[in-house]
Design an enzyme around this catalytic site. Structure first.
Site: not given
Ligand code: F6R
Length: 609
Positions: A486, A100-101, A2, A74, A482, A604, A505, A27, A489
């Site tokens: 990627k 936010n929260g 948010c 969000w 990873e 994010k 397995h 966000r 997501e």
């Molecule tokens: C994936 C991604 C998330 C963050 C996770 C932790 O691309 O960005 O999985 O890595 O939400 O976020 P931070 O690093 O900000 O604690």
């Protein structure tokens, strides 16, 4: 998660609020809203969808106001629609709030307020805030906000405007970041700097429990219980250029291309060739504790957790210190056994991830020393750790983390070199590592120069597949995780990351002629084993896309497609092998016509549990 922005000052509030929302949209982006204080009422507009929809909805209205708040959401409680969008108001539309929260006791509070006659419009937890303030208002808005805060359990960063105090906005935080920018005759309050830096570089970070009363030329901050506080005004050196796309189609692509530069920034001034060692000034007071630690626990979420896994492998093999890697969300609710001599390292790009922050606090409660590896300067995690290392990746706007991951891995490479040298590596061994580290940015640049066309071709071939498998071993197992994350997501294609040998397995049952399998098969200590795993896939007609080491011409014989990366030391390979996987995910998502920077359901910086 948010985005919040509030404005008070000499100018029309609409522009800084809408501009701020665009900058904060990474966000959260499922609905947006704005509230402006006018002569005798509060103008309110809320829409489901992107900030652009809100912008269009108000563009032709002759709006003039010097005080307002806005929000991009969000969703946590209540589906994304116009009604659940923020700002929320009290019964008489005299108080408007953006929040936010998560308010954990909102059901109890709502019952209490409904009994008192309050009428609720939305399904959100946030709406209790304006009603609580309305309930407690007795001519003193600050007092009502203070009392409302004392009733709320959970996390919040909120900003309010009220017809009863038309010269002020009030902001308060508990566990959810808020920063106030001081301009000339104006203040902007926001959930992060992105909404502020085009107006001013003088900022005040609110602390948990703070309540700020802001007029156009004055700021007064009270601690929730401790009376007046005198917040420090800090100068930030973030530039507008750093948070703009600069011609790239998406922020994610721009950030992938920035990786050679950010690696140079991560290592700058931190390598001492003469002694074959790394220098990490941020944690200089804890170097001996780390050297003598009987155990290190790395705590993180998501991509940062993957970086933590690579860190585990690096520290164990170079320094021979036992390391465990924990998810923040698990660690915080377990009963972790932390002995004297255990050190925790929390890893977070944003420095605001709620689970990682809670785990940090839990570790400190148990008396552990907690160090941080963070990107965002001044973030909650950066402030609450005992000491830390910044990765210097600059603002990461793309929701899918790329350059921060790179910076985190490089930071672990520096840390493991430092600890390795203090415990068991010779000066010459340290120098060899430094030589290899210093080459990485150029190697990455050479890959960026030549890989994209090849990867685009692969992306076109595989964009409509519904499943992918990613395999790797050793240092490259977390890279496989990873790579799969990627792809999931941003392209919404199901992908699994697995240790290559574990495939037999279970996941091997998934392999048939429709299953693309991305295998990291570089010329390291376990190359031959990975080749055996590739044979197992081929025997079941799986399609193999390999990432191999330059010069390994044999690899072509075993696989359908191969992408080569330059040779480096085993533990540094993740810094190169991740690049093709980031690009593959990016181009697949782009060819599928998806909004790469704003993938569905994501935001994010996850500041809620
Ligand atoms: C994936 C991604 C998330 C963050 C996770 C932790 O691309 O960005 O999985 O890595 O939400 O976020 P931070 O690093 O900000 O604690």
């Amino acid at each position: 998660m948010c985005g919040i922005v509030g404005y008070i000052g000499k100018n029309n509030a609409v522009k800084p609020l809408i501009d701020g929302l665009y900058r904060l949209e990474y966000r959260g982006y499922d609905s947006a809203g704005i509230a402006l204080l006018t002569q005798d009422n509060i103008f309110l507009k809320k829409v489901a969808g992107r900030v652009n929809e809100l912008d269009k909805a108000i563009r032709n209205e002759p709006l003039q106001s010097h005080i307002g708040i806005a929000h991009t959401r969000w969703a946590t409680h209540g589906v994304p629609n116009d009604i659940n969008a923020h700002p929320h108001t009290d019964c008489k539309n005299q108080i408007a709030v953006v929040h936010n929260g998560i308010i954990e006791n909102f059901r109890t509070l709502k019952q209490f307020l409904v009994k008192k006659g309050h009428k609720f419009q939305s399904e959100t937890d946030s709406e209790v805030i304006p009603h609580l303030i309305e309930e407690f208002y007795d001519g003193d808005l600050m007092a009502a906000v203070r009392k409302a805060c004392s009733y709320i359990k959970g996390t919040y960063g909120f900003v309010i405007i009220s017809l009863a105090s038309p010269g002020y906005i009030i902001a308060s935080r508990m566990g959810s970041p808020l920063v106030i920018g001081r301009g000339k005759g104006e203040y902007i309050v926001a959930s992060d700097l992105a909404a502020i830096i085009s107006y001013t570089n003088e900022v005040i970070y609110l602390k948990d429990g703070d309540i700020a009363e802001i007029s156009s030329d004055h700021l007064r901050v009270e601690g929730c219980e401790s009376g007046m506080v005198f917040p420090e005004i800090e100068k930030v050196n973030l530039t507008l250029e750093q948070i703009e796309r600069r011609g790239y189609k998406h922020f994610m692509l721009k950030e992938i291309y920035e990786q050679p530069i950010i690696l140079r920034d991560t290592i700058r001034g931190r390598l001492n060739y003469e002694d074959g060692i790394a220098r990490l000034n941020g944690i200089s007071n804890y170097i001996e504790d780390l050297r003598d630690a009987d155990r290190i626990i790395i705590i993180a979420c998501g991509t940062s957790w993957h970086a933590g896994l690579i860190g585990e492998y690096m520290i164990e093999s170079l320094a021979e210190i036992p390391v465990e890697v924990e998810y923040g969300s698990e660690f915080r609710y377990r009963r972790p056994v932390l002995k004297k001599g255990t050190i925790c390292i929390v890893v977070s790009q944003s420095g605001e991830t709620a689970d990682t922050l809670a785990a940090l606090r839990e570790a400190k409660r148990h008396g552990a020393t907690v160090l941080g590896i963070c990107n965002v300067v001044g973030s909650s995690i950066a402030r609450e750790t005992d000491a830390g290392i910044y990765i210097h990746a600059g603002p990461e706007i793309g929701v899918a983390s790329t350059k921060a991951f790179m910076g985190q891995i490089m930071t672990f490479a520096l840390l493991s070199l430092l600890l390795g040298r203090l415990r068991r590596l010779s000066v010459d061994e340290g120098r060899d590592i430094i030589n290899a580290i210093e080459k990485i940015p150029d190697q990455l640049q050479s890959l960026l120069d030549k890989l994209p066309d090849k990867i685009k071709k692969l992306a076109r071939t595989f964009k409509d597949h519904r499943n992918f498998l990613y395999l790797g071993r050793g240092y490259n197992f977390p890279v496989a995780l990873e790579g799969a994350l990627k792809l999931k997501e941003i392209s919404y294609i199901h992908a699994e990351g697995y240790p290559a040998a574990e495939m037999k397995h279970g996941p091997i049952a998934l392999i048939d002629k429709n299953m693309p399998v991305v295998v990291i098969a570089i010329k390291d200590a376990i190359y031959d084993k990975v080749i055996s795993n590739i044979e197992e896939i081929r025997a079941r007609q799986g399609i193999v896309i390999a990432v191999g080491s330059e010069g390994d011409t044999q690899l072509k014989k075993y696989v359908d497609y191969v992408i080569y990366v330059p040779e480096t030391m085993d533990h540094l390979y993740p810094l190169l092998t991740i690049l093709p996987l980031q690009l593959l995910a990016y181009y697949i998502a782009d060819y599928r016509g998806l909004d790469v920077d704003k993938p569905r359901n994501l935001a994010k910086s996850v500041t809620v549990e």
